[in-house]
Design an enzyme around this catalytic site. Structure first.
Site, PDB file in Angstrom:
ATOM      1  N   GLY A   8       0.806  -1.223   0.000  1.00  0.00           N
ATOM      2  CA  GLY A   8       0.000   0.000   0.000  1.00  0.00           C
ATOM      3  C   GLY A   8       0.837   1.270   0.000  1.00  0.00           C
ATOM      4  O   GLY A   8       1.894   1.337  -0.632  1.00  0.00           O
TER       5      GLY A   8
ATOM      6  N   ASP B  65       2.556   2.516   2.384  1.00  0.00           N
ATOM      7  CA  ASP B  65       3.844   2.254   3.063  1.00  0.00           C
ATOM      8  C   ASP B  65       4.901   1.813   2.044  1.00  0.00           C
ATOM      9  O   ASP B  65       6.018   2.367   2.001  1.00  0.00           O
ATOM     10  CB  ASP B  65       3.604   1.169   4.129  1.00  0.00           C
ATOM     11  CG  ASP B  65       4.740   1.002   5.115  1.00  0.00           C
ATOM     12  OD1 ASP B  65       5.686   1.798   5.078  1.00  0.00           O
ATOM     13  OD2 ASP B  65       4.652   0.073   5.948  1.00  0.00           O
TER      14      ASP B  65
ATOM     15  N   THR C 147      -7.760   2.441   6.084  1.00  0.00           N
ATOM     16  CA  THR C 147      -8.913   2.082   5.235  1.00  0.00           C
ATOM     17  C   THR C 147      -8.534   1.199   4.047  1.00  0.00           C
ATOM     18  O   THR C 147      -9.389   0.892   3.222  1.00  0.00           O
ATOM     19  CB  THR C 147      -9.675   3.327   4.730  1.00  0.00           C
ATOM     20  OG1 THR C 147      -8.838   4.050   3.820  1.00  0.00           O
ATOM     21  CG2 THR C 147     -10.107   4.213   5.879  1.00  0.00           C
TER      22      THR C 147
END
Ligand code: AR6
Length: 168
Positions: free
Chosen positions: A32, A34, A118
């Site tokens: 994601g 990161d 999310t």
């Protein structure tokens, strides 16, 4: 004048004093946002993260931004959604608040956030957006240095949820 804005975009390209990373408690990278932040910052970011020895959920730690256009990266592990009765809402609020406090303590004026928890952590989007918007707006009303906060949404559904949360 202080401002809060919601945009569609990629946080790794945002020029800010600090961007926030939706990390995990190891602080050693992941997928994601990161993964995108670590790829764009380069290997020195992981090196600095290793020396931090992790971070508790809802807490925040700061590093340099290395090859990113942002001066700092603030790493915060948001909560994994487990149904809502495991203090997820308080922990998510803490992630935003502790990130903002750390930015303020480092004299940051512009701070950009992704939509914490999310993605793979599955926090319900509308509830997460309401928590984020309220925490950011409350903090902006009393911050010393932080003056511009941007929510950087990676897709249209996310942008719409934050717009809706901000309009009440
Ligand atoms: N810019 C802005 N937002 C992005 C970007 C980007 N470049 N890339 C993805 N997003 P997630 P989480 C959005 O899963 O739920 C990692 O493996 C994405 O579309 O990145 O907090 C960590 O290491 C979504 O709206 O974070 C943790 O293990 C939002 O960022 C775990 O995922 C958050 O999605 C954290 O999960």
């Amino acid at each position: 004048m202080k401002s809060f804005t919601i945009i569609l975009g990629d946080i790794t390209t945002v020029k800010a004093d600090a961007i926030v990373n939706a990390a995990n408690t190891s602080l050693l990278g992941g997928g994601g946002v990161d993964g995108a932040i670590h790829r764009a910052a380069g290997p020195q970011l992981l090196e600095e993260c290793r020396a931090l020895h992790g971070c508790a959920t809802g807490e925040a730690k700061i590093t340099k931004g290395y090859r990113l256009p942002a001066k700092f990266v603030i790493h915060t592990p948001g909560p994994v959604w487990q149904g809502g009765s495991r203090h997820e809402a308080d922990l998510l609020r803490n992630s935003y608040l502790n990130s903002l406090k750390l930015a303020d303590a480092h004299g940051c004026r512009k701070v950009a956030f992704p939509s914490i928890s999310t993605g793979v952590y599955h926090f319900p989007l509308n509830q997460a957006a309401a928590i984020a918007v309220q925490t950011i707006r409350d903090f902006l009303a009393r911050s010393e240095h932080v003056a511009h906060v941007q929510m950087v949404c990676f897709d249209e559904e996310t942008r719409k949820a934050y717009e809706k949360a901000d309009k009440g």
